[in-house]
Design an enzyme around this catalytic site. Structure first.
Site, PDB file in Angstrom:
ATOM      1  N   ASP A  69       6.766  -3.599  10.552  1.00 33.89           N
ATOM      2  CA  ASP A  69       5.156  -3.562  10.956  1.00 33.89           C
ATOM      3  C   ASP A  69       4.757  -3.445  12.577  1.00 33.89           C
ATOM      4  O   ASP A  69       3.969  -2.824  12.847  1.00 33.89           O
ATOM      5  CB  ASP A  69       4.461  -4.127  10.119  1.00 33.89           C
ATOM      6  N   ARG A  76       0.818  -1.240   0.029  1.00 34.81           N
ATOM      7  CA  ARG A  76      -0.021  -0.085   0.080  1.00 34.81           C
ATOM      8  C   ARG A  76       0.881   1.361   0.034  1.00 34.81           C
ATOM      9  O   ARG A  76       1.940   1.376   0.706  1.00 34.81           O
ATOM     10  CB  ARG A  76      -0.936  -0.082   1.305  1.00 34.81           C
ATOM     11  N   SER A 136       8.424  -4.862   6.422  1.00 31.14           N
ATOM     12  CA  SER A 136       8.314  -6.068   7.338  1.00 31.14           C
ATOM     13  C   SER A 136       8.721  -7.154   7.042  1.00 31.14           C
ATOM     14  O   SER A 136       8.387  -8.421   7.114  1.00 31.14           O
ATOM     15  CB  SER A 136       6.595  -6.376   7.562  1.00 31.14           C
TER      16      SER A 136
HETATM   17 MG    MG Z   1       0.110  -6.353   8.261  1.00 31.64          MG
END
Ligand code: MG
Ligand code: ADP
Length: 777
Positions: free
Chosen positions: A514, A398, A459
């Protein structure tokens, strides 16, 4: 083969039909509540009749004790036509039926169905039938051996029908409506009229003759009218008995239909007992009354032939089969059920690995990397500004625009797909794709030319050299792009920007994991939030550690957020003893065999596969799907982790479970559905408990590092598995409380932590929150 001598001493399993009211504690344990139907032996009420019987026949092994109704139900069942209700209308009356276990408070089983013995003969003992009882019924009751008890049975059971008729005749005679002027003293004899005789007199063809014979033999010298009236009386009493049993049956049927959430019910009813078996009229009346009272149910009355003896044998066989099945299940599933001690051991190992990971010399020995993040404070709520954020490393990639203002945090974002070919292609292609997405986003939001500070939620395990410098150690979660491991991901992004000629528009100020993003996002609302937890595709945790305990970074002042990368816990073999064959089978098919071992027991990417491997083994052992191997079940990833959430959803009926399994082309019956649900529960519970053991180590470590007796902390959590699974979070919280009693832990779900968190880190850093990287201010 047995020799005759061996045979004599072989213990044969024995089923025992015992048609009296028992409180059944288990299939082979039943306490007699009270005798009925004329039995009255001393010293038996309140005792376990199986034990009494066991003592009497020490050579036989009792596996099942059951009521005669259950026997009838078992006998009438065929695989094609299961029988789920049984009715006995003989000397006494009773009914049993398959009830939804979740509705039974007494039994500690919550799924499936269990046969409930209604003991409906006792209906009315509390006065509920008083409006229906006639003076004749009262007299029959008064003269019985158990006055006031088993009122319903006394209206229906054949032991009582003759007596009811006799009392009715006595009354009519005394009112001069019968046997006028005759000697009626014979009517005073109890039991002078049997049920057999009553049924005989009812008969259309030769009932009248039978009435005459009987009454004459009693010296009543009946007229034709007397015989006719007695016949009518017999019919009325028997019809009432049939209608009342039908009424009871209709109530049971409606209850079953309703509790199964069905609009219609089609069911076989096994019927046993002399009244039903010898009188066709009895059955006719029952059918028509049930049709009137329970029109939603289609009933097929199946008469039994020796329901009791055969039924006991069948229950015994079923019980033996289930016991054997349970044993196999236990062998297969036992290793997945971790005890409290196992979990404490995992917790201690996690703690040990954390300490090693933080130690400069021993860091390499630990399976936990314990990566410094250079994030030294959680937000204080005064952060402001506009930021761009990227979120890579989850299911979705995103791009976000984030506005942190005094009132709140506004975000708009767009999801971009990352095709597998790009995830596992070249690094250049991956970062070019990411740049294309950023450019598209800026174009769409009309932000071109604005060089906003950018926070990058990345992440994957990184060796962070500064807030904006992070060397990728290794890919996880299905990513495998070439030429990235060992390189600074911010540089890779900047290089891509150069290639796209937008280098100047890109101002990367922070790379965060994250977990860190989640902790920061929740920390904005709750200053006690000093831990971030992810349970989604993968699993990981970060927490605020005392700098004095972080041997891998210079400086002893303040705190720093440590990205544990706990998914890799055990990659050095330290938790191998908790792995099962199923876990190893799942691991073998991943792109990172032997890596991320803790994660592979816990996170969304793997739970469905673990369940599938277990189901395969259960089919192999012929415990599931009647041993029929299913081609479909051999497909990798047939079961997503979402499947566990669906199957375990509270209130989902087993019929619905069955329908879901059938949708997957698995020819599951009712028992299979129970089993599949059990497997899902075991797998998700183990995941939650392991997560709790890990978290217990983290909070205890924080408490110890800070030298506190008691410690209060909030965990910011993200991840669809944690958020969507019906029991994961509950199981985690409860076990954590047990494992870390001195810590008071609150969980706070982050709303879009990755995006918000990256922006907050960017905000804190660009506003000068961390003046000197590498040592706390
Ligand atoms: Mg996630
Ligand atoms: P990520 O961790 O990749 O950022 P999520 O937090 O959304 O993304 O987690 C995605 C994972 O969640 C998927 O791997 C999937 O297995 C799992 N998942 C999706 N829906 C459910 C659900 N309803 N119940 C449990 N797990 C789910």
């Amino acid at each position: 083969m047995f020799t005759s001598e061996q045979k004599k001493f072989t213990r044969l399993p024995l089923g025992f039909v015992f048609p009296f009211s028992c409180r059944q504690m288990a299939l082979d344990k039943a306490e007699l509540i009270s005798w009925s139907k004329g039995f009255q032996c001393s010293n038996v009420e309140g005792k376990d009749v199986v034990q009494l019987l066991q003592a009497a026949i020490s050579r036989q092994e009792v596996v099942a004790l059951m009521n005669n109704t259950v026997g009838a139900m078992m006998t009438c069942s065929t695989p094609q036509k299961p029988c789920e209700i049984a009715l006995v209308v003989g000397s006494g009356t009773n009914c049993c039926f398959m009830a939804e276990s979740r509705l039974l408070e007494l039994a500690d089983v919550t799924s499936g169905r269990m046969c409930v013995n209604s003991e409906w003969g006792c209906l009315g003992d509390d006065g509920a039938l008083d409006n229906v009882l006639t003076p004749y019924d009262h007299r029959v009751d008064q003269e019985s051996s158990n006055p006031g008890e088993r009122r319903f049975e006394k209206l229906v059971g054949s032991v009582y029908l003759g007596e009811i008729v006799r009392h009715a005749i006595i009354t009519l005679a005394s009112e001069q409506a019968l046997f006028v002027g005759k000697n009626t003293s014979a009517l005073a004899n109890r039991g002078m009229l049997t049920a057999q005789q009553v049924l005989g007199i009812m008969d259309n063809e030769n009932g009248m003759a039978k009435a005459q014979d009987l009454l004459e033999s009693l010296g009543l010298q009946p007229s034709e009218q007397d015989c006719c009236r007695v016949q009518q009386l017999c019919r009325a009493v028997v019809s009432r008995a049939a209608a009342l049993s039908a009424t009871g049956l209709a109530a049971v049927l409606s209850h079953m239909c309703y509790s199964r959430q069905q609009e219609q019910l089609m069911v076989n009813v096994g019927v046993d007992g002399g009244l039903y078996l010898t009188s066709t009229r009895f059955g006719e009346i029952m059918r028509s009354v049930v049709g009137l009272l329970a029109p939603e149910c289609t009933v097929n009355l199946v008469p039994t032939t020796d329901g009791n003896g055969l039924g006991a044998a069948i229950v015994t066989a079923v019980a033996l089969r289930l016991a054997a099945q349970q044993k196999k299940m236990q062998q297969l599933l036992g290793p997945l059920q971790l005890s409290h001690t196992d979990l404490q051991r995992v917790q201690a190992l996690m703690m040990q690995e954390m300490e090693r990971g933080l130690d400069k010399e021993r860091n390499a020995e630990s399976s936990l990397r314990m990566l410094p993040t250079y994030v030294c404070h959680t937000p204080d709520g005064t952060e402001r500004g506009e930021f761009l954020a990227l979120d890579l490393g989850g299911t979705n990639f995103r791009v976000l625009a984030v506005n942190v203002s005094q009132e709140n945090i506004d975000m708009s974002s767009k999801i971009y797909a990352i095709p597998t070919a790009i995830m596992q292609g070249t690094g250049e292609a991956l970062f070019d794709h990411i740049m294309d997405c950023i450019i598209d986003f800026q174009h769409e939001k009309q932000m071109r030319g604005q060089a906003l500070p950018l926070g990058f939620t990345f992440s994957f395990p990184c060796q962070q050299l500064g807030l904006d410098k992070a060397v990728l150690l290794n890919w996880t979660k299905g990513f495998n792009a070439s030429d990235c491991e060992g390189r600074d991901v911010v540089q890779l992004l900047r290089d891509a920007a150069q290639r796209k000629r937008v280098g100047k528009a890109l101002k990367v100020v922070a790379v965060v994991n994250d977990t860190v993003g989640t902790m920061m996002a929740c920390g904005y609302h709750d200053p006690k939030c000093e831990i971030g937890l992810i349970v989604g595709t993968g699993t990981n945790t970060c927490y605020m550690e005392e700098m004095a305990k972080v041997g891998t970074v210079e400086g002893d002042q303040g705190r720093m957020c440590i990205n544990m990368e706990w998914g890799a816990f055990g990659d050095n073999g330290c938790i191998d003893s908790y792995f099962t064959n199923f876990d190893r089978q799942v691991d073998e098919k991943t792109i990172n065999v032997g890596k991320q071992r803790f994660e592979k027991l816990i996170s969304g990417m793997y739970l469905g596969e673990i369940v599938r491997h277990i189901l395969l083994a259960l089919v192999e052992e012929e415990v599931l799907l009647r041993g029929k191997s299913s081609q479909k079940l051999k497909n990798r990833n047939l079961l997503q982790t979402k499947f566990l959430s669906t199957i375990e959803a509270p209130g989902l009926s087993l019929l619905q479970v069955q329908a879901i399994l059938r949708d997957l082309d698995l020819d599951a019956n009712y028992e299979d559905s129970v089993l599949v649900r059990e497997v899902c529960q075991i797998v998700s519970r183990r995941a939650a408990h392991l997560c709790a053991a890990g978290m217990a180590a983290v909070v205890e470590k924080m408490r110890e590092s800070r030298g506190l007796e008691q410690f209060t902390v909030t965990v910011g959590v993200d991840g669809t598995l944690y958020k969507m699974h019906p029991y994961f979070s509950q199981n985690l919280h409860k076990m954590l409380k047990d494992l870390a009693p001195r810590c008071n832990v609150t969980f706070m779900q982050s709303e879009d932590g990755s995006g918000k968190g990256a922006a907050l880190v960017a905000a804190v850093s660009s506003l000068g929150g961390w003046r000197r990287e590498g040592s706390a201010s």
